[in-house]
Enzyme design. Structure first.
Site, PDB file in Angstrom:
ATOM      1  N   LYS A 116       0.781  -1.453   0.116  1.00 53.48           N
ATOM      2  CA  LYS A 116      -0.202  -0.033  -0.245  1.00 53.48           C
ATOM      3  C   LYS A 116       1.344   1.752  -0.096  1.00 53.48           C
ATOM      4  O   LYS A 116       0.671   2.583  -0.721  1.00 53.48           O
ATOM      5  CB  LYS A 116      -0.967  -0.219   1.351  1.00 53.48           C
ATOM      6  CG  LYS A 116      -2.063  -0.872   1.275  1.00 53.48           C
ATOM      7  CD  LYS A 116      -3.024  -0.613   1.900  1.00 53.48           C
ATOM      8  CE  LYS A 116      -4.225  -1.008   2.375  1.00 53.48           C
ATOM      9  NZ  LYS A 116      -4.371  -3.129   2.119  1.00 53.48           N
ATOM     10  N   GLU A 200      -2.565   8.036   8.079  1.00 51.65           N
ATOM     11  CA  GLU A 200      -3.441   8.519   7.290  1.00 51.65           C
ATOM     12  C   GLU A 200      -4.321   9.126   7.865  1.00 51.65           C
ATOM     13  O   GLU A 200      -4.930   8.621   9.027  1.00 51.65           O
ATOM     14  CB  GLU A 200      -4.798   7.641   5.972  1.00 51.65           C
ATOM     15  CG  GLU A 200      -3.651   6.494   5.255  1.00 51.65           C
ATOM     16  CD  GLU A 200      -4.800   6.209   4.037  1.00 51.65           C
ATOM     17  OE1 GLU A 200      -5.665   5.795   4.408  1.00 51.65           O
ATOM     18  OE2 GLU A 200      -3.953   5.808   3.146  1.00 51.65           O
ATOM     19  N   HIS A 235     -15.350  -4.288   7.861  1.00 49.98           N
ATOM     20  CA  HIS A 235     -14.839  -4.383   6.493  1.00 49.98           C
ATOM     21  C   HIS A 235     -14.489  -4.565   5.271  1.00 49.98           C
ATOM     22  O   HIS A 235     -13.978  -5.540   4.672  1.00 49.98           O
ATOM     23  CB  HIS A 235     -13.070  -4.070   7.045  1.00 49.98           C
ATOM     24  CG  HIS A 235     -13.096  -3.125   8.179  1.00 49.98           C
ATOM     25  ND1 HIS A 235     -13.114  -2.146   8.396  1.00 49.98           N
ATOM     26  CD2 HIS A 235     -12.395  -3.909   9.531  1.00 49.98           C
ATOM     27  CE1 HIS A 235     -12.591  -1.327   9.465  1.00 49.98           C
ATOM     28  NE2 HIS A 235     -12.571  -2.212  10.723  1.00 49.98           N
ATOM     29  N   ARG A 296      -7.481  -7.866  -9.807  1.00 51.07           N
ATOM     30  CA  ARG A 296      -7.945  -8.875 -10.700  1.00 51.07           C
ATOM     31  C   ARG A 296      -8.798  -8.456 -10.248  1.00 51.07           C
ATOM     32  O   ARG A 296      -9.751  -7.258 -10.220  1.00 51.07           O
ATOM     33  CB  ARG A 296      -7.619 -10.044  -8.999  1.00 51.07           C
ATOM     34  CG  ARG A 296      -8.339  -9.018  -7.761  1.00 51.07           C
ATOM     35  CD  ARG A 296      -7.983  -9.792  -6.818  1.00 51.07           C
ATOM     36  NE  ARG A 296      -8.860  -9.513  -5.378  1.00 51.07           N
ATOM     37  CZ  ARG A 296      -9.713  -9.339  -4.936  1.00 51.07           C
ATOM     38  NH1 ARG A 296     -10.880  -9.217  -5.312  1.00 51.07           N
ATOM     39  NH2 ARG A 296      -9.841  -8.606  -3.964  1.00 51.07           N
TER      40      ARG A 296
END
Length: 589
Positions: A116, A200, A235, A296
């Site tokens: 990430k 973040e 999530h 994907r």
């Protein structure tokens, strides 16, 4: 050019890929573990190869065995599906080195988007909007704390190599940061073998909107519009829809352009999804930031197929053959609205505890298996992608998803009504499922009014958890009616005959009394309610009238339990004991 594909996956996605391959006159090879020896995906393919024991790490994650199976069967290409090895750059590279076509992006693109922090640095250089944060290599805890303070609390700590919510914590204040950081690092190390994190800004009331992108080897890249995936539990996505409600044409265009820029930055080939977190600032104002790219095909790809009339698996195969994209950006159009619901074996009222067992009953609404290209979407409003059949086992070794229910309508309102009705026609007996929970989410004020964000389920918890859609009186009436229809001697009842029974409903004990009236009619008393009971067989259902209410019910018996399905919802009644002398009607034969 290849003529035989090995599908390196299982369940509904393996069946989905096999369906398109069959339509394209391509032969298919399935792989299976011990637990999947009799699975539907094995039957759906032309050939099948056993690759190991039931745990995924001993079968579906053993890419050496999968490549050996491809060579042994003469397969020239491998489709990874999603999950398992679909985003494993080592597997993609091994396929290429073995002379096999990997139906997916190049290993370099998978690697570039796999971490990430590195991916966000790449996106920053490509001009893709990012959430303010820290994505650096220095992982000193004090430095990370200073960066979090600079960004401003609340912040989100995320595992750099992670996904699915693992290794992720929201932190509201500085004094809690170091403890949360240590917890994230431990979880990330255990799950991904890498304890690196990024920091973040924590976006308030975020929506999760992703854009489907497609690239080919000729340098073409397009956006196939967006999907809203904001409704999540732990999530994990629950409901996905396309297009995203409330998105202006200008923002849709900007998000599509940013997604294509992200794909071009890594020379992307094949199907991919660029995920954005969308900040809602009120007054309908929104802004979006890059979150990650999934290299994907996505679980929710059918909603994109529904609004475009395209077969994305066919596009994957054509691109892997070296063909150009079938359509360019200016040729792509959206039609109507589509929503997908993930049908899972789990208990929502117990924190979505996964369930395993046998599908004793598995009945679905009239539907199609998948949407062929060129077919008008409005002629096929309901689609089900599933990898199971009635009588199959839901194994504890793999994901709990039973299948996906996809609906399409001219408008979102029509799609919502169609989804609720179709969910009501999903009859599953043998294990707990989330079907009724999904109906409550779909009917909730927030979802029906497009008041979306990733905390929707938590906000609506009073309306979506621990509900009993069919009340005690009607559930008992249906069970009694079914028992009488099955009882050959019911016509011998005389005026004044009374028959009592006890049962369990909704976790509590209850009693009911059935009395034969002078005119031959029936009167039922249960739970403080008393009234005439009328019923008749209606095909494979029962038409029941009781207490001023009429419903059409399907009833399935499993042991001493009757599973009742009505348009309003489902219920269970379990017989306990006789409560009166003489012949007693129980809610079981």
């Amino acid at each position: 050019m290849f003529q035989k594909i090995l599908i390196a996956n299982r369940g509904e996605i393996a069946c989905r890929v096999a369906a398109t391959a069959r339509r394209m006159s391509l032969r298919t090879v399935a792989v299976y573990s011990d637990a999947d020896a009799h699975a539907r995906h094995v039957a759906d393919c032309d050939e099948a190869v056993h690759i190991g024991a039931s745990p995924a790490r001993e079968s579906y994650l053993c890419w050496e065995r999968i490549i050996e199976a491809a060579k042994a069967t003469g397969a020239q290409a491998i489709h990874p599906g999603y999950g398992f090895l679909s985003e494993n750059e080592a597997f993609a590279q091994a396929c290429t080195e073995a002379g096999l076509v990997f139906i997916g992006p190049p290993a370099s693109a998978i690697q570039a988007m796999g971490l990430k922090a590195a991916a966000k640095q790449l996106m920053e250089r490509a001009g893709v909007p990012l959430v303010p944060g820290y994505h650096g290599a220095d992982q000193d805890p004090e430095l990370l704390l200073r960066e979090a303070t600079r960004i401003g609390f609340p912040v989100l700590i995320k595992a750099s190599a992670g996904g699915g919510g693992r290794g992720m914590r929201a932190v509201d204040k500085a004094e809690d940061f170091l403890a949360a950081l240590a917890a994230c690092q431990r979880e990330a190390k255990g799950a991904f073998g890498d304890d690196a994190v990024l920091i973040e800004k924590y976006v308030q009331r975020p929506r999760h909107i992703e854009v489907q992108v497609f690239g080919d080897v000729h340098g073409h890249c397009v956006s196939l519009f967006e999907r809203d995936c904001s409704v999540q539990r732990r999530h994990q996505k629950v409901l996905e829809e396309a297009p995203a409600p409330g998105l202006s044409d200008a923002m849709r265009r900007r998000m599509g352009e940013a997604a294509v820029a992200a794909a071009r930055a890594v020379n992307y080939v094949g199907a991919g999804t660029v995920e954005f977190i969308v900040e809602q600032r009120g007054q309908g104002e929104m802004d979006f930031f890059f979150m990650e790219m999934n290299t994907r095909l996505q679980v929710e790809h059918p909603v994109t197929e529904a609004i475009t009339g395209l077969d994305l698996v066919e596009w994957q195969i054509r691109v892997a053959r070296g063909e150009a994209l079938p359509l360019q950006q200016h040729q792509l159009r959206m039609h109507g609205h589509a929503i997908e619901a993930r049908i899972c074996a789990e208990n929502p009222d117990k924190n979505f505890l996964p369930a395993a067992g046998t599908l004793q009953v598995y009945r679905t609404p009239p539907c199609v298996a998948f949407l062929p290209p060129g077919e008008p979407v409005r002629s096929q409003p309901i689609r089900i992608d599933s990898g199971v059949r009635e009588g199959d086992q839901i194994s504890p070794f793999y994901d709990s998803m039973i299948g996906k229910l996809i609906v399409h309508g001219d408008t979102r309102e029509q799609a919502l009504a169609r989804l609720d009705e179709a969910l009501g026609q999903m009859h599953i007996v043998g294990l707990n499922t989330n079907v009724q929970f999904l109906r409550y989410v779909v009917r909730s004020d927030a979802f029906s009014q497009s008041d979306l964000d990733t905390a929707l389920i938590q906000r609506e918890k009073a309306a979506v958890f621990k509900q009993e859609p069919v009340g005690l009186p009607m559930a008992a009436a249906i069970a009694v009616a079914q028992a009488l229809l099955e009882e050959e001697r019911s016509h011998e009842a005389q005026n004044g005959d009374t028959r009592g029974f006890a049962f369990e409903f909704g976790g509590a004990h209850a009693q009911a009394t059935l009395t034969v009236l002078r005119d031959g009619g029936l009167r039922l008393a249960v739970g403080g309610t008393s009234g005439a009971l009328e019923f008749q067989q209606a095909g494979d259902a029962i038409d029941v009238r009781f207490n001023g209410e009429r419903t059409l019910a399907h009833v399935y018996t499993a042991g001493t339990t009757r599973h009742v399905f009505t348009p309003r919802g489902a219920a269970r009644i379990t017989a306990l004991e006789e409560v009166s002398e003489g012949e007693v009607v129980h809610p079981h034969p």
